[in-house]
Write a protein that holds these residues in place. Sequence first.
Motif, mmCIF file in Angstrom:
data_model
loop_
_atom_site.group_PDB
_atom_site.id
_atom_site.type_symbol
_atom_site.label_atom_id
_atom_site.label_comp_id
_atom_site.label_asym_id
_atom_site.label_seq_id
_atom_site.Cartn_x
_atom_site.Cartn_y
_atom_site.Cartn_z
ATOM 1 N N ALA A 92 0.840 -1.209 0.000
ATOM 2 C CA ALA A 92 0.000 0.000 0.000
ATOM 3 C C ALA A 92 0.874 1.257 0.000
ATOM 4 O O ALA A 92 0.566 2.242 -0.687
ATOM 5 N N VAL A 93 1.975 1.212 0.765
ATOM 6 C CA VAL A 93 2.902 2.363 0.789
ATOM 7 C C VAL A 93 3.486 2.595 -0.608
ATOM 8 O O VAL A 93 3.572 3.740 -1.079
ATOM 9 N N GLN A 94 3.871 1.525 -1.292
ATOM 10 C CA GLN A 94 4.429 1.655 -2.643
ATOM 11 C C GLN A 94 3.400 2.202 -3.629
ATOM 12 O O GLN A 94 3.715 3.023 -4.498
ATOM 13 N N ILE A 95 2.150 1.747 -3.487
ATOM 14 C CA ILE A 95 1.085 2.220 -4.386
ATOM 15 C C ILE A 95 0.850 3.723 -4.207
ATOM 16 O O ILE A 95 0.760 4.478 -5.180
ATOM 17 N N ILE A 96 0.774 4.162 -2.941
ATOM 18 C CA ILE A 96 0.554 5.585 -2.675
ATOM 19 C C ILE A 96 1.749 6.401 -3.162
ATOM 20 O O ILE A 96 1.592 7.517 -3.691
ATOM 21 N N ASP A 97 2.952 5.839 -3.007
ATOM 22 C CA ASP A 97 4.151 6.526 -3.492
ATOM 23 C C ASP A 97 4.084 6.733 -5.010
ATOM 24 O O ASP A 97 4.407 7.812 -5.522
ATOM 25 N N GLU A 98 3.634 5.723 -5.735
ATOM 26 C CA GLU A 98 3.533 5.841 -7.195
ATOM 27 C C GLU A 98 2.442 6.834 -7.593
ATOM 28 O O GLU A 98 2.591 7.570 -8.576
ATOM 29 N N ILE A 99 1.349 6.865 -6.836
ATOM 30 C CA ILE A 99 0.270 7.822 -7.131
ATOM 31 C C ILE A 99 0.774 9.256 -6.955
ATOM 32 O O ILE A 99 0.533 10.124 -7.809
ATOM 33 N N GLN A 100 1.469 9.508 -5.841
ATOM 34 C CA GLN A 100 1.930 10.883 -5.597
ATOM 35 C C GLN A 100 2.998 11.300 -6.613
ATOM 36 O O GLN A 100 3.054 12.448 -7.027
ATOM 37 N N ARG A 101 3.865 10.351 -7.031
ATOM 38 C CA ARG A 101 4.874 10.705 -8.037
ATOM 39 C C ARG A 101 4.229 10.978 -9.395
ATOM 40 O O ARG A 101 4.661 11.853 -10.135
ATOM 41 N N GLU A 102 3.183 10.215 -9.689
ATOM 42 C CA GLU A 102 2.487 10.389 -10.961
ATOM 43 C C GLU A 102 1.703 11.701 -10.989
ATOM 44 O O GLU A 102 1.657 12.391 -12.018
ATOM 45 N N TYR A 103 1.129 12.076 -9.839
ATOM 46 C CA TYR A 103 0.254 13.249 -9.799
ATOM 47 C C TYR A 103 0.996 14.527 -9.395
ATOM 48 O O TYR A 103 0.825 15.580 -10.007
ATOM 49 N N LEU A 104 1.851 14.451 -8.347
ATOM 50 C CA LEU A 104 2.510 15.644 -7.816
ATOM 51 C C LEU A 104 3.854 15.932 -8.483
ATOM 52 O O LEU A 104 4.366 17.049 -8.369
ATOM 53 N N LYS A 105 4.458 14.924 -9.125
ATOM 54 C CA LYS A 105 5.705 15.109 -9.894
ATOM 55 C C LYS A 105 6.866 15.611 -9.039
ATOM 56 O O LYS A 105 7.772 16.291 -9.523
ATOM 57 N N ASP A 106 6.858 15.313 -7.730
ATOM 58 C CA ASP A 106 7.917 15.759 -6.806
ATOM 59 C C ASP A 106 8.092 17.275 -6.827
ATOM 60 O O ASP A 106 9.212 17.799 -6.666
ATOM 61 N N VAL A 107 6.998 17.983 -7.036
ATOM 62 C CA VAL A 107 7.014 19.452 -7.024
ATOM 63 C C VAL A 107 6.425 19.982 -5.725
ATOM 64 O O VAL A 107 6.868 21.007 -5.194
ATOM 65 N N TYR A 108 5.428 19.298 -5.189
ATOM 66 C CA TYR A 108 4.807 19.677 -3.929
ATOM 67 C C TYR A 108 5.337 18.771 -2.809
ATOM 68 O O TYR A 108 5.409 17.545 -2.976
ATOM 69 N N GLU A 109 5.721 19.366 -1.688
ATOM 70 C CA GLU A 109 6.206 18.591 -0.546
ATOM 71 C C GLU A 109 5.075 17.718 -0.010
ATOM 72 O O GLU A 109 3.966 18.207 0.226
ATOM 73 N N CYS A 110 5.378 16.448 0.210
ATOM 74 C CA CYS A 110 4.317 15.483 0.488
ATOM 75 C C CYS A 110 4.764 14.482 1.550
ATOM 76 O O CYS A 110 5.917 14.039 1.549
ATOM 77 N N VAL A 111 3.854 14.149 2.477
ATOM 78 C CA VAL A 111 4.051 13.062 3.435
ATOM 79 C C VAL A 111 2.854 12.122 3.324
ATOM 80 O O VAL A 111 1.720 12.579 3.177
ATOM 81 N N TYR A 112 3.105 10.828 3.343
ATOM 82 C CA TYR A 112 2.012 9.863 3.219
ATOM 83 C C TYR A 112 2.244 8.693 4.168
ATOM 84 O O TYR A 112 3.392 8.383 4.533
ATOM 85 N N ALA A 113 1.146 8.071 4.589
ATOM 86 C CA ALA A 113 1.220 6.989 5.568
ATOM 87 C C ALA A 113 0.089 6.011 5.336
ATOM 88 O O ALA A 113 -0.966 6.365 4.789
ATOM 89 N N VAL A 114 0.293 4.776 5.781
ATOM 90 C CA VAL A 114 -0.728 3.730 5.720
ATOM 91 C C VAL A 114 -1.107 3.350 7.145
ATOM 92 O O VAL A 114 -0.231 3.105 7.987
ATOM 93 N N HIS A 115 -2.409 3.320 7.429
ATOM 94 C CA HIS A 115 -2.923 2.937 8.745
ATOM 95 C C HIS A 115 -3.400 1.476 8.695
ATOM 96 O O HIS A 115 -4.261 1.127 7.886
#
Length: 418
Positions: A92-115
């Motif tokens: 799940a962490v890897q999936i969210i990481d790929e989503i943020q890279r695809e959408y945010l393009k490492d331009v917006y500072e981002c933190v993500y977590a899985v509960h």
Amino acid sequence: MAISKLMHMKETAGNPSRHLKRAIEYIMNPEKTNDQKYVKVNQALYVNQINSEQIYERMLHTKRIFGKEWGRQGYHFIISFADQDHITPEEAVQIIDEIQREYLKDVYECVYAVHDNTEHLHGHLIFNSIDCVKGMKYHYKKGDWEKDILPCVNKVCKKWGLKELRLEERVDQERYGEHKNKWDDFLRAGIDDMIQEVSTYQEFLLELTKRDYEWKDGKYLSIFPKKMGKKRFRRTAQLGEEYTKERLEQRIYEEKKRKGTEYKIQNQRKYKKKFNMNVQGIQKRIILFIWRGQKYKNDRSRNSDRSFYYDQKKYIRQAMYLQSRGYYKKSQIVQRNQELWKLEKEAQKIRKKIYNQKQKTKNIQEEKIPVDEQLKVKNELKRINNVLEDIRKEKQMTYSIMREIENKKQKNKERGKL
């Protein structure tokens, strides 16, 4: 898989980014993330170690650099996973990481977590509202879901062999019976998020209304998100023991108590320093300018003149200078300005003497002059230049303060106050 909620965090009175800070603390809760094992940041967010305080300060630093500390502070995506997906927390962490890279393009500072502390796995993604490269604000408009977010999510879904999302599923096919587990996760995540924002049970009910929930409060608390296709209330008690009416009231009280204790500890020294300050005379006047500017800043429209922002920075520097020197009268500023004039002339004479000495050494063969003596002359010249630079900066500061006082007097004369 589905992004079940897209939220933004507005500015608040006092500390504009309070909601952003609370949201970061919530998603990074060690009890929910296996002692922060499932917490990650993207490449745009440079921190020494992954903790909520450093991440929050870094996002705040980006806002300050571009002078955009107001308005929307950040965005929060909640990502749910269905049981039939058979996804592990690590995946799940890897999936969210790929989503943020695809959408945010490492331009917006981002933190993500899985509960992983609930029956159904879900993740949280928070990103700063300011582009850390160009300083542009992120704008979410109607239609962005279909145009930008949905294609990115489906691209990652296809790669991982998950069911792709369809546009019509969000409106027509999200029936309560068929998607019960999904909606339970959605409701739990929404309630958990709201508990972080409120201080009393009554504020919690008001927050439900603000977020487009209908609710009935009696023996049981029942809620219904208006975005559901079919109107049917759901008792919070059916979501689990942590969501009964009595337990919600208790959780709100515990959260308020915890935040109050942390805030008091973090700001104890600041309060002492604030109330022990001896502010008088010119210092009080400069601080009043800052207060008035902040009041105008909070109420300003987007199209208003932005020059006040630079005035605020100037007043803050002046206030810090006066406080460090202990000046509170105009006569003290004038006297210091005259002293700086004398110091500057003396420093210029010394520099001229050193410079002439350096010129003489050029006429002599370098072999006859020891290396130590050459370095000594260079270092002395460098030191005196630094001294001159500091003197001129302070002289400019005294000029700006004196000019501010004279401008204020002139305005008062024009208004007939003198």
